[in-house]
Design a protein around this motif. Structure first.
Motif, mmCIF file in Angstrom:
data_model
loop_
_atom_site.group_PDB
_atom_site.id
_atom_site.type_symbol
_atom_site.label_atom_id
_atom_site.label_comp_id
_atom_site.label_asym_id
_atom_site.label_seq_id
_atom_site.Cartn_x
_atom_site.Cartn_y
_atom_site.Cartn_z
ATOM 1 N N LYS A 1 0.825 -1.201 0.000
ATOM 2 C CA LYS A 1 0.000 0.000 0.000
ATOM 3 C C LYS A 1 0.863 1.255 0.000
ATOM 4 O O LYS A 1 0.575 2.232 -0.691
ATOM 5 N N ALA A 2 1.969 1.215 0.769
ATOM 6 C CA ALA A 2 2.867 2.373 0.822
ATOM 7 C C ALA A 2 3.482 2.649 -0.549
ATOM 8 O O ALA A 2 3.590 3.807 -0.975
ATOM 9 N N GLU A 3 3.885 1.599 -1.247
ATOM 10 C CA GLU A 3 4.464 1.783 -2.579
ATOM 11 C C GLU A 3 3.433 2.293 -3.567
ATOM 12 O O GLU A 3 3.749 3.089 -4.453
ATOM 13 N N ALA A 4 2.184 1.850 -3.415
ATOM 14 C CA ALA A 4 1.116 2.319 -4.301
ATOM 15 C C ALA A 4 0.793 3.789 -4.042
ATOM 16 O O ALA A 4 0.457 4.542 -4.967
ATOM 17 N N GLU A 5 0.890 4.219 -2.784
ATOM 18 C CA GLU A 5 0.576 5.601 -2.431
ATOM 19 C C GLU A 5 1.669 6.578 -2.861
ATOM 20 O O GLU A 5 1.382 7.741 -3.165
ATOM 21 N N ALA A 6 2.905 6.112 -2.886
ATOM 22 C CA ALA A 6 4.012 7.005 -3.230
ATOM 23 C C ALA A 6 3.948 7.385 -4.707
ATOM 24 O O ALA A 6 3.615 6.560 -5.560
ATOM 25 N N PRO A 7 4.253 8.642 -5.021
ATOM 26 C CA PRO A 7 4.177 9.089 -6.420
ATOM 27 C C PRO A 7 5.310 8.533 -7.264
ATOM 28 O O PRO A 7 6.443 8.395 -6.796
ATOM 29 N N GLY A 8 5.013 8.210 -8.544
ATOM 30 C CA GLY A 8 6.054 7.760 -9.457
ATOM 31 C C GLY A 8 6.360 6.282 -9.341
ATOM 32 O O GLY A 8 5.654 5.522 -8.672
ATOM 33 N N GLU A 9 7.427 5.890 -10.032
ATOM 34 C CA GLU A 9 7.873 4.498 -10.054
ATOM 35 C C GLU A 9 9.218 4.370 -9.343
ATOM 36 O O GLU A 9 10.064 5.265 -9.452
ATOM 37 N N PRO A 10 9.434 3.259 -8.623
ATOM 38 C CA PRO A 10 10.703 3.095 -7.895
ATOM 39 C C PRO A 10 11.941 3.203 -8.783
ATOM 40 O O PRO A 10 12.950 3.784 -8.379
ATOM 41 N N ALA A 11 11.870 2.648 -10.001
ATOM 42 C CA ALA A 11 13.034 2.649 -10.879
ATOM 43 C C ALA A 11 13.414 4.048 -11.346
ATOM 44 O O ALA A 11 14.555 4.292 -11.744
#
Length: 306
Positions: A86-96
């Motif tokens: 959920k935290a990764e989905a909420e954060a803006p943009g893509e990890p890469a």
């Protein structure tokens, strides 16, 4: 995901916890009061999505936590947690696409240090390349490219320009200049020794070399390849895809050009010495230019998205 291990003075812990709770993309917050002994304070643990990591790290430094306590960051290779998802989905943009500027500055600082190991690698790579140019052996040239450590200081220069850190720029330039000067000096001596024992000859150097003749004949394609390799190498650093650096290393002729210049100089061949030096400078310029532009574009694009 990134895992943060923080040591916070007791009086500052509430501010640190509040900052983490208000940062989008964080999870698994743990507070251990009084657990730290050196320095004394509270231990705060949390996970944060990579794309939100730079913002959180900058805010923690604004609190002065790096001075009064400690900030340690680790990559989380596997996290089986719905809250983390959920935290990764909420954060803006893509990890890469995210750039951790503090991590990049620290990594390039380490890679651009003029150490005995760095000098050993660049000297050995140049000597291997010297064998490759005399024997016209492309395999040895590729091997020397892969061994050469010069991309670290080149990335350091680009990072220093974008982040405006003169000390990193000076450190990187010193590593480049001293490294290549030492490598070329040792390789020139190595060439004279190999000639003395009959393993190198001037005729081999000046013969037609279909596999390695390009090293002392720079053209616009050399610059174009250097620019492309510089952009690819910078992206591999900022996206933590270190495997791509191997491809970058064998795409540019920095070390082989230095080796060819050193061997040619030992034989008094000014034409090849000058041509190889031009090739070397052209490649260095292309990589630094591409690296700087790539970082500027990433900084602009991520800032606009944020």
């Amino acid at each position: 995901m990134l895992h943060l291990r923080l040591i916070s003075p007791a009086g500052q812990t509430d501010d640190v916890v509040r900052l983490i709770e208000n940062t989008v993309g964080t999870a698994h917050l743990v507070v251990l009061p009084g657990a730290a002994r050196n320095p004394e304070g509270d231990v705060v643990l949390c996970d944060v999505a990579r794309e939100a990591g730079d913002e959180l790290l900058s805010s923690l430094q604004e609190l002065g936590l790096q001075k009064n306590g400690s900030i340690a960051v680790e990559n989380v290779d596997l996290s089986l947690s719905l809250r983390a998802d959920k935290a990764e989905a909420e954060a803006p943009g893509e990890p890469a696409d995210a750039v951790l500027w503090e991590h990049l500055t620290d990594a390039t600082h380490e890679e651009s240090t003029l150490s005995a190991t760095y000098l050993a690698f660049i000297v050995l790579a140049t000597m291997i390349a010297a064998c490759g140019v005399v024997l016209d052996n492309a395999v040895l040239i590729v091997g020397a490219m892969a061994v050469g450590p010069e991309f670290g200081p080149l990335a350091g220069v680009s990072t220093a320009i974008v982040q405006r850190t003169p000390r990193l720029a000076a450190r990187s330039l010193i590593a480049l200049l001293v490294g290549f000067a030492a490598a070329m000096a040792v390789t020139a001596g190595f060439s004279l020794f190999m000639d003395a024992v009959g393993l190198f000859t001037k005729a081999q150097l000046e013969a037609d070399r279909p596999n390695t003749g390009f090293i002392y004949a720079p053209d616009w394609f050399s610059f174009v390849v250097a620019v492309l390799a510089g952009a690819a190498g910078t992206l591999s650093l900022t996206s933590a895809k270190s495997g791509a650096l191997v491809g970058v290393a064998i795409s540019v002729t920095t070390v082989p050009a230095a080796a060819n210049a050193a061997v040619a100089l030992s034989y008094g061949d000014t034409r090849q010495t000058w041509g190889s030096t031009q090739q070397l400078l052209l490649n260095l310029l292309g990589i630094i230019l591409a690296g700087t532009l790539t970082l500027l574009i990433q900084k602009w694009a991520w800032g606009k998205r944020g």
